[in-house]
Write a protein that holds these residues in place. Structure first.
Motif, PDB file in Angstrom:
ATOM      1  N   ALA A  72       0.837  -1.205   0.000  1.00  0.00           N
ATOM      2  CA  ALA A  72       0.000   0.000   0.000  1.00  0.00           C
ATOM      3  C   ALA A  72       0.871   1.254   0.000  1.00  0.00           C
ATOM      4  O   ALA A  72       0.560   2.238  -0.696  1.00  0.00           O
ATOM      5  CB  ALA A  72      -0.918  -0.009   1.214  1.00  0.00           C
ATOM      6  N   CYS A  73       1.950   1.245   0.759  1.00  0.00           N
ATOM      7  CA  CYS A  73       2.831   2.414   0.828  1.00  0.00           C
ATOM      8  C   CYS A  73       3.498   2.667  -0.522  1.00  0.00           C
ATOM      9  O   CYS A  73       3.548   3.810  -0.992  1.00  0.00           O
ATOM     10  CB  CYS A  73       3.870   2.209   1.917  1.00  0.00           C
ATOM     11  N   ILE A  74       4.024   1.635  -1.158  1.00  0.00           N
ATOM     12  CA  ILE A  74       4.685   1.789  -2.460  1.00  0.00           C
ATOM     13  C   ILE A  74       3.698   2.254  -3.517  1.00  0.00           C
ATOM     14  O   ILE A  74       4.019   3.119  -4.350  1.00  0.00           O
ATOM     15  CB  ILE A  74       5.353   0.473  -2.876  1.00  0.00           C
ATOM     16  N   LYS A  75       2.483   1.723  -3.513  1.00  0.00           N
ATOM     17  CA  LYS A  75       1.473   2.128  -4.483  1.00  0.00           C
ATOM     18  C   LYS A  75       1.111   3.599  -4.307  1.00  0.00           C
ATOM     19  O   LYS A  75       0.999   4.353  -5.293  1.00  0.00           O
ATOM     20  CB  LYS A  75       0.219   1.254  -4.329  1.00  0.00           C
ATOM     21  N   THR A  76       0.928   4.027  -3.066  1.00  0.00           N
ATOM     22  CA  THR A  76       0.604   5.428  -2.794  1.00  0.00           C
ATOM     23  C   THR A  76       1.734   6.342  -3.239  1.00  0.00           C
ATOM     24  O   THR A  76       1.507   7.409  -3.830  1.00  0.00           O
ATOM     25  CB  THR A  76       0.325   5.618  -1.297  1.00  0.00           C
ATOM     26  N   LEU A  77       2.958   5.920  -2.968  1.00  0.00           N
ATOM     27  CA  LEU A  77       4.119   6.725  -3.357  1.00  0.00           C
ATOM     28  C   LEU A  77       4.228   6.840  -4.872  1.00  0.00           C
ATOM     29  O   LEU A  77       4.499   7.926  -5.410  1.00  0.00           O
ATOM     30  CB  LEU A  77       5.387   6.109  -2.777  1.00  0.00           C
ATOM     31  N   ASN A  78       4.019   5.768  -5.587  1.00  0.00           N
ATOM     32  CA  ASN A  78       4.091   5.805  -7.055  1.00  0.00           C
ATOM     33  C   ASN A  78       3.011   6.696  -7.644  1.00  0.00           C
ATOM     34  O   ASN A  78       3.261   7.425  -8.619  1.00  0.00           O
ATOM     35  CB  ASN A  78       3.966   4.390  -7.622  1.00  0.00           C
ATOM     36  N   ASN A  79       1.804   6.635  -7.097  1.00  0.00           N
ATOM     37  CA  ASN A  79       0.726   7.502  -7.587  1.00  0.00           C
ATOM     38  C   ASN A  79       1.065   8.969  -7.363  1.00  0.00           C
ATOM     39  O   ASN A  79       0.784   9.823  -8.211  1.00  0.00           O
ATOM     40  CB  ASN A  79      -0.582   7.154  -6.882  1.00  0.00           C
ATOM     41  N   TYR A  80       1.671   9.275  -6.235  1.00  0.00           N
ATOM     42  CA  TYR A  80       2.064  10.650  -5.953  1.00  0.00           C
ATOM     43  C   TYR A  80       3.138  11.114  -6.928  1.00  0.00           C
ATOM     44  O   TYR A  80       3.085  12.241  -7.443  1.00  0.00           O
ATOM     45  CB  TYR A  80       2.570  10.764  -4.517  1.00  0.00           C
ATOM     46  N   LEU A  81       4.121  10.245  -7.200  1.00  0.00           N
ATOM     47  CA  LEU A  81       5.197  10.618  -8.103  1.00  0.00           C
ATOM     48  C   LEU A  81       4.703  10.826  -9.533  1.00  0.00           C
ATOM     49  O   LEU A  81       5.246  11.647 -10.270  1.00  0.00           O
ATOM     50  CB  LEU A  81       6.289   9.548  -8.083  1.00  0.00           C
ATOM     51  N   LYS A  82       3.670  10.104  -9.938  1.00  0.00           N
ATOM     52  CA  LYS A  82       3.104  10.305 -11.270  1.00  0.00           C
ATOM     53  C   LYS A  82       2.471  11.690 -11.392  1.00  0.00           C
ATOM     54  O   LYS A  82       2.544  12.328 -12.447  1.00  0.00           O
ATOM     55  CB  LYS A  82       2.067   9.228 -11.565  1.00  0.00           C
ATOM     56  N   LYS A  83       1.839  12.146 -10.326  1.00  0.00           N
ATOM     57  CA  LYS A  83       1.167  13.439 -10.355  1.00  0.00           C
ATOM     58  C   LYS A  83       2.139  14.592 -10.136  1.00  0.00           C
ATOM     59  O   LYS A  83       2.005  15.649 -10.739  1.00  0.00           O
ATOM     60  CB  LYS A  83       0.075  13.481  -9.278  1.00  0.00           C
ATOM     61  N   ARG A  84       3.112  14.389  -9.271  1.00  0.00           N
ATOM     62  CA  ARG A  84       4.013  15.474  -8.889  1.00  0.00           C
ATOM     63  C   ARG A  84       5.460  15.179  -9.254  1.00  0.00           C
ATOM     64  O   ARG A  84       6.372  15.828  -8.733  1.00  0.00           O
ATOM     65  CB  ARG A  84       3.931  15.705  -7.370  1.00  0.00           C
ATOM     66  N   GLY A  85       5.685  14.236 -10.160  1.00  0.00           N
ATOM     67  CA  GLY A  85       7.046  13.825 -10.475  1.00  0.00           C
ATOM     68  C   GLY A  85       7.918  14.941 -11.013  1.00  0.00           C
ATOM     69  O   GLY A  85       9.095  15.045 -10.672  1.00  0.00           O
ATOM     70  N   THR A  86       7.342  15.793 -11.876  1.00  0.00           N
ATOM     71  CA  THR A  86       8.119  16.890 -12.456  1.00  0.00           C
ATOM     72  C   THR A  86       8.615  17.835 -11.380  1.00  0.00           C
ATOM     73  O   THR A  86       9.764  18.276 -11.394  1.00  0.00           O
ATOM     74  CB  THR A  86       7.259  17.658 -13.475  1.00  0.00           C
ATOM     75  N   GLN A  87       7.754  18.142 -10.417  1.00  0.00           N
ATOM     76  CA  GLN A  87       8.137  19.040  -9.341  1.00  0.00           C
ATOM     77  C   GLN A  87       9.118  18.369  -8.388  1.00  0.00           C
ATOM     78  O   GLN A  87      10.112  18.967  -7.966  1.00  0.00           O
ATOM     79  CB  GLN A  87       6.907  19.497  -8.570  1.00  0.00           C
ATOM     80  N   VAL A  88       8.839  17.112  -8.048  1.00  0.00           N
ATOM     81  CA  VAL A  88       9.684  16.419  -7.076  1.00  0.00           C
ATOM     82  C   VAL A  88      11.084  16.191  -7.626  1.00  0.00           C
ATOM     83  O   VAL A  88      12.074  16.314  -6.906  1.00  0.00           O
ATOM     84  CB  VAL A  88       9.034  15.077  -6.686  1.00  0.00           C
ATOM     85  N   ASN A  89      11.185  15.872  -8.905  1.00  0.00           N
ATOM     86  CA  ASN A  89      12.472  15.515  -9.491  1.00  0.00           C
ATOM     87  C   ASN A  89      13.238  16.695 -10.085  1.00  0.00           C
ATOM     88  O   ASN A  89      14.332  16.507 -10.611  1.00  0.00           O
ATOM     89  CB  ASN A  89      12.267  14.469 -10.586  1.00  0.00           C
ATOM     90  N   ARG A  90      12.684  17.894 -10.025  1.00  0.00           N
ATOM     91  CA  ARG A  90      13.382  19.045 -10.603  1.00  0.00           C
ATOM     92  C   ARG A  90      14.616  19.393  -9.775  1.00  0.00           C
ATOM     93  O   ARG A  90      14.682  19.121  -8.566  1.00  0.00           O
ATOM     94  CB  ARG A  90      12.456  20.256 -10.696  1.00  0.00           C
ATOM     95  N   LYS A  91      15.571  19.998 -10.440  1.00  0.00           N
ATOM     96  CA  LYS A  91      16.805  20.403  -9.778  1.00  0.00           C
ATOM     97  C   LYS A  91      17.124  21.841 -10.168  1.00  0.00           C
ATOM     98  O   LYS A  91      17.222  22.148 -11.349  1.00  0.00           O
ATOM     99  CB  LYS A  91      17.957  19.480 -10.173  1.00  0.00           C
ATOM    100  N   VAL A  92      17.262  22.692  -9.181  1.00  0.00           N
ATOM    101  CA  VAL A  92      17.573  24.102  -9.403  1.00  0.00           C
ATOM    102  C   VAL A  92      18.876  24.412  -8.667  1.00  0.00           C
ATOM    103  O   VAL A  92      18.991  24.151  -7.464  1.00  0.00           O
ATOM    104  CB  VAL A  92      16.452  25.024  -8.896  1.00  0.00           C
ATOM    105  N   LYS A  93      19.842  24.994  -9.384  1.00  0.00           N
ATOM    106  CA  LYS A  93      21.147  25.281  -8.797  1.00  0.00           C
ATOM    107  C   LYS A  93      21.058  26.428  -7.794  1.00  0.00           C
ATOM    108  O   LYS A  93      20.330  27.398  -8.008  1.00  0.00           O
ATOM    109  CB  LYS A  93      22.153  25.625  -9.891  1.00  0.00           C
TER     110      LYS A  93
END
Length: 239
Positions: free
Chosen positions: A67-88
């Protein structure tokens, strides 16, 4: 409290659950690749805790972890661009006057970076400054979703050389900056006066140049004009 992680290769990582009572953690369980690790602070024997631990392990493997992994994957699909962005980060090392102590302060400021994890290190003559000498270091949010951090060091009027380095996920290499001087409010208050004096000098200089030009023009005009002679006037009269 329960948490799980997703690794960079999209492989599920570790899950950790903690139970606390009256502000203290009483047990902690780690689950990864079907293996469990248990740490407890209660005075129970292994035999006494075995039934409860087996039930907890079954719940983790069949319910909590999926359940935890499924919830985390769903969140990353929706917010992946924001979560994975990198700003110097923009990093500066400045020195200014400490109005409270009358001495000086060297501050290393990093701002505008994402994600939030950053490592700032102050150096004195090439050696890291001890943590007990440094103030600040709190992570603060910016209005645009990025973060900032400042670390400061109180110094005297010595001849040491100070520098600062930053390590962040957005940087390929460690960023190293040297000292910039901020002369503070007294210096900034002098600037308008200096600009005013310069402006007046320009105005008076321009007025003097115009006056000199007019004088040269007048002298040139007078030297180029001659009054007619008497003989010329007599000739003109006869004609």
């Amino acid at each position: 409290m329960g948490l799980c992680e997703q690794l960079d290769n999209d492989k599920p990582g570790k899950m950790i659950t903690k139970n606390a009572y009256r502000g203290s953690t009483i047990d902690e369980l780690h689950f990864l690749d079907g293996k469990f690790t248990y740490h407890g602070s209660l005075n129970f024997t292994a035999q006494e805790i075995k039934p409860s631990l087996e039930l907890s392990m079954w719940r983790h493997e069949t319910i909590f972890y999926p359940a935890c992994i499924k919830t985390l994957n769903n969140y990353l699909k929706k917010r992946g661009t924001q979560v994975n962005r990198k700003v110097k980060p923009r990093v500066r090392l400045i020195q200014n006057t400490n109005s409270d102590s009358g001495g000086f302060r060297v501050s290393c400021l990093a701002t505008g970076f994402y994600p939030r994890h950053i490592n700032l290190t102050l150096f004195r003559d090439g050696q890291p400054v001890s943590d007990h000498e440094i103030t600040g270091g709190d992570l603060l949010p910016n209005g645009d979703g990025t973060y900032q951090m400042r670390k400061s060091l109180e110094i005297s009027a010595d001849k040491h050389t100070y520098s600062c380095s930053a390590t962040h996920l957005s940087l390929d290499n460690k960023l190293h900056v040297t000292l910039e001087y901020d002369h503070g409010e007294p210096f900034r208050s002098v600037i308008p006066s200096v600009l005013t004096v310069l402006a007046l000098m320009m105005v008076f200089g321009a007025a003097a140049a115009i006056t000199a030009w007019k004088r040269r023009s007048a002298d040139s005009f007078r030297s180029g004009y001659s009054t007619p002679s008497t003989s010329e006037e007599t000739v003109e009269t006869k004609q």
